[in-house]
Design a protein around this motif. Sequence first.
Motif, PDB file in Angstrom:
ATOM      1  N   UNK A 526      37.898  53.450  23.543  1.00  0.00           N
ATOM      2  CA  UNK A 526      39.220  53.895  23.058  1.00  0.00           C
ATOM      3  C   UNK A 526      39.089  55.231  22.354  1.00  0.00           C
ATOM      4  N   UNK A 527      38.080  55.344  21.486  1.00  0.00           N
ATOM      5  CA  UNK A 527      37.881  56.593  20.734  1.00  0.00           C
ATOM      6  C   UNK A 527      37.594  57.764  21.660  1.00  0.00           C
ATOM      7  N   UNK A 528      36.979  57.489  22.814  1.00  0.00           N
ATOM      8  CA  UNK A 528      36.669  58.544  23.783  1.00  0.00           C
ATOM      9  C   UNK A 528      37.848  58.856  24.699  1.00  0.00           C
ATOM     10  N   UNK A 529      38.989  58.161  24.479  1.00  0.00           N
ATOM     11  CA  UNK A 529      40.175  58.427  25.295  1.00  0.00           C
ATOM     12  C   UNK A 529      40.104  57.809  26.668  1.00  0.00           C
ATOM     13  N   UNK A 530      39.441  56.656  26.798  1.00  0.00           N
ATOM     14  CA  UNK A 530      39.312  55.998  28.098  1.00  0.00           C
ATOM     15  C   UNK A 530      40.661  55.598  28.672  1.00  0.00           C
ATOM     16  N   UNK A 531      40.737  55.591  29.994  1.00  0.00           N
ATOM     17  CA  UNK A 531      41.988  55.230  30.669  1.00  0.00           C
ATOM     18  C   UNK A 531      42.250  53.727  30.547  1.00  0.00           C
ATOM     19  N   UNK A 532      43.460  53.320  30.889  1.00  0.00           N
ATOM     20  CA  UNK A 532      43.808  51.896  30.861  1.00  0.00           C
ATOM     21  C   UNK A 532      42.909  51.101  31.802  1.00  0.00           C
ATOM     22  N   UNK A 533      42.617  51.661  32.993  1.00  0.00           N
ATOM     23  CA  UNK A 533      41.756  50.967  33.955  1.00  0.00           C
ATOM     24  C   UNK A 533      40.350  50.771  33.389  1.00  0.00           C
ATOM     25  N   UNK A 534      39.832  51.783  32.698  1.00  0.00           N
ATOM     26  CA  UNK A 534      38.489  51.671  32.112  1.00  0.00           C
ATOM     27  C   UNK A 534      38.468  50.618  31.005  1.00  0.00           C
ATOM     28  N   UNK A 535      39.504  50.624  30.162  1.00  0.00           N
ATOM     29  CA  UNK A 535      39.560  49.645  29.077  1.00  0.00           C
ATOM     30  C   UNK A 535      39.708  48.232  29.642  1.00  0.00           C
ATOM     31  N   UNK A 536      40.474  48.104  30.714  1.00  0.00           N
ATOM     32  CA  UNK A 536      40.658  46.798  31.333  1.00  0.00           C
ATOM     33  C   UNK A 536      39.342  46.285  31.919  1.00  0.00           C
ATOM     34  N   UNK A 537      38.573  47.162  32.535  1.00  0.00           N
ATOM     35  CA  UNK A 537      37.290  46.760  33.121  1.00  0.00           C
ATOM     36  C   UNK A 537      36.341  46.242  32.040  1.00  0.00           C
ATOM     37  N   UNK A 538      36.343  46.905  30.891  1.00  0.00           N
ATOM     38  CA  UNK A 538      35.478  46.452  29.787  1.00  0.00           C
ATOM     39  C   UNK A 538      35.922  45.082  29.300  1.00  0.00           C
ATOM     40  N   UNK A 539      37.248  44.894  29.168  1.00  0.00           N
ATOM     41  CA  UNK A 539      37.767  43.610  28.695  1.00  0.00           C
ATOM     42  C   UNK A 539      37.398  42.492  29.661  1.00  0.00           C
ATOM     43  N   UNK A 540      37.501  42.762  30.969  1.00  0.00           N
ATOM     44  CA  UNK A 540      37.154  41.751  31.968  1.00  0.00           C
ATOM     45  C   UNK A 540      35.676  41.387  31.879  1.00  0.00           C
ATOM     46  N   UNK A 541      34.839  42.377  31.669  1.00  0.00           N
ATOM     47  CA  UNK A 541      33.392  42.121  31.563  1.00  0.00           C
ATOM     48  C   UNK A 541      33.057  41.278  30.349  1.00  0.00           C
ATOM     49  N   UNK A 542      33.976  41.218  29.376  1.00  0.00           N
ATOM     50  CA  UNK A 542      33.739  40.442  28.160  1.00  0.00           C
ATOM     51  C   UNK A 542      34.456  39.093  28.179  1.00  0.00           C
ATOM     52  N   UNK A 543      34.941  38.681  29.358  1.00  0.00           N
ATOM     53  CA  UNK A 543      35.547  37.364  29.493  1.00  0.00           C
ATOM     54  C   UNK A 543      37.051  37.327  29.360  1.00  0.00           C
ATOM     55  N   UNK A 544      37.695  38.469  29.508  1.00  0.00           N
ATOM     56  CA  UNK A 544      39.152  38.555  29.392  1.00  0.00           C
ATOM     57  C   UNK A 544      39.842  37.692  30.453  1.00  0.00           C
ATOM     58  N   UNK A 545      40.897  36.955  30.039  1.00  0.00           N
ATOM     59  CA  UNK A 545      41.702  36.150  30.959  1.00  0.00           C
ATOM     60  C   UNK A 545      43.126  36.677  30.949  1.00  0.00           C
ATOM     61  N   UNK A 546      43.657  37.018  32.122  1.00  0.00           N
ATOM     62  CA  UNK A 546      44.970  37.668  32.203  1.00  0.00           C
ATOM     63  C   UNK A 546      46.097  36.659  31.979  1.00  0.00           C
ATOM     64  N   UNK A 547      47.321  37.213  31.828  1.00  0.00           N
ATOM     65  CA  UNK A 547      48.508  36.381  31.674  1.00  0.00           C
ATOM     66  C   UNK A 547      48.668  35.423  32.857  1.00  0.00           C
ATOM     67  N   UNK A 548      48.478  35.950  34.058  1.00  0.00           N
ATOM     68  CA  UNK A 548      48.662  35.125  35.251  1.00  0.00           C
ATOM     69  C   UNK A 548      47.627  34.008  35.299  1.00  0.00           C
ATOM     70  N   UNK A 549      46.373  34.330  34.972  1.00  0.00           N
ATOM     71  CA  UNK A 549      45.326  33.301  34.977  1.00  0.00           C
ATOM     72  C   UNK A 549      45.622  32.220  33.943  1.00  0.00           C
TER      73      UNK A 549
END
Length: 571
Positions: A526-549
């Motif tokens: 976030x501090x480096x100004x990462x895009x939404x897609x980049x932030x989402x990829x990091x969240x998924x790698x950490x076990x993120x579960x989406x609204x649909x899931x």
Amino acid sequence: MPLPKTVPTPPHTLMPSKQPLGTLLLEQDLISPADLERALYVQAQVGGRLGAILIRIGALSEDAILPVLSQQLDMPLLALKDLPHTTRQMQEWLKDTGLALDWWLDQEVIAFETSQQTIGCAARDPLNNSIREVLEKTLTGPLEWFLLRSHDLDQLLDRVARIADTDNMGGSGEGYLRELAEEAPVIEFVNNLLAMAFDQRASDIHIEPERYTVKVRLRIDGILYERFTLPIERFNAIASRIKLIAGMDIAEHRLPQDGQIETRVSGEDLDVRISALPGVHGESIVMRLLPKEKQKFSIDSIGMQAHNLGLLKDWAHQPHGIILVTGPTGSGKSTTLYSVLDHINTGERKIITVEDPVEYRMSGITQVQTLDSIGYNFARALRAILRQDPDVIMIGEIRDRETAEIAIQSSLTGHLVLSTLHTNDAVSAFTRLIDMGIDPFLVATPVRAVMAQRLVRRLCTHCAVAGHPVVDIHENTVNSLPAALASLPAQWRVPVGCKHCQGSGFSGRIGIHELIPVTPELQHAIAQGGSTAELHAIAVSQGFRSLREDGFIKAYQGLTSVEEVLRVTAS
């Protein structure tokens, strides 16, 4: 020559020798003894029918009382759609009865030929002796009396009024509108509309004027349902009544207005927020219903999976930082925040909220209402709140850069800040704050977590049946199940519709959620100004579960349907 207007008879006239109405209502738990006592007192003071008085004082709705009246009086309850003739046929028949149309309008009574060779009759007061005598002497054939809902009877009388050319709805002066608003049928209509909406669990009432008609729709479990249509001639009176009791300017039709009503319907205290928006055919009026007593906030009952609930509770006990709840309007964000406040409201921390408006009152918490008309906005209120030695601050919504900056400063100086943000998903909250003009490192530093949520409709427990989703959905859901659910069999179900859910197949709503803890890796991106897609990829790698899931997991449990999850989470 028109017949003279009849004089109403006392309430006991023609009352069948059955149990009193009050006794029947008490036996069916439709009213409380206190409501009956109050209604009987009003009846003793000013007269009138007990049923009408109970509706006026907000003890119950017309829809609740009419079946009991039908039972007591042995009068069938008739719906407008069940009338045997077209409007034109009925109008012509009334003109041929020999009674002036003015009389039908004055007495608020209607008649028609039935298929059993009788004459059907319905009136505002079907027990009025004088009306019955006039009809028995004038009409040829046996009379059969029916009960009609007030708005159905109003529609019929309005159609008769068009024939008689007696409706004078063209006035627009304040005095004329005030006179309309204080007529008994209009008062009764608005009271009954509120009670009907409350009984059907509606969150909003929409009154929408069109060229020739007025539509009344109710939002139930997030979906709008049309309840009935009125002639456009009724709109001025209804709008004037609502604006009058809401403290709005009844003569102003060109500018948007807001108002508020505190009332009692169906035995419950209710706050009603009114919005009037000028449109091409008149003002669109929306009434939001906010029960005072029925709303119970509990963090354990907002529908979160055990793992997500544990995360949220941990975040709520953080000493400082920002926790954001995101989602569109009506997604339950405020309810979640109130539930979090209730969870941490142990008396050990000073909690202050700043809201627009304050939707629910909570004891033990200082709640502040903003007022933009005098410049008392979120930013100004927050500056004052910081001088009140708070531990926890809840901001109704972060709308602009100034509010966001103060929220960040508050978190950096040792306060826990809870707030909402309008974004489509949790990851977008970071880029939304940056788009407001906040430096990326100031977003990364104080934000501890973000939660996005939606509300999906619960399946009706009375009529839902077993169903089977497509194979991919089943397999993917099984693979993402939390450990606590992995050993449980699938409960996929689909809606059917029954009387308990008014044919919708659903009753109530439950939340679906996605949670993102701000880990050091995500904080750096976030501090480096990462895009939404980049932030989402990091969240998924950490076990993120989406609204649909998360929604599919609740469908797996049989709480909602796959189609409902797809509807709410469609991208």
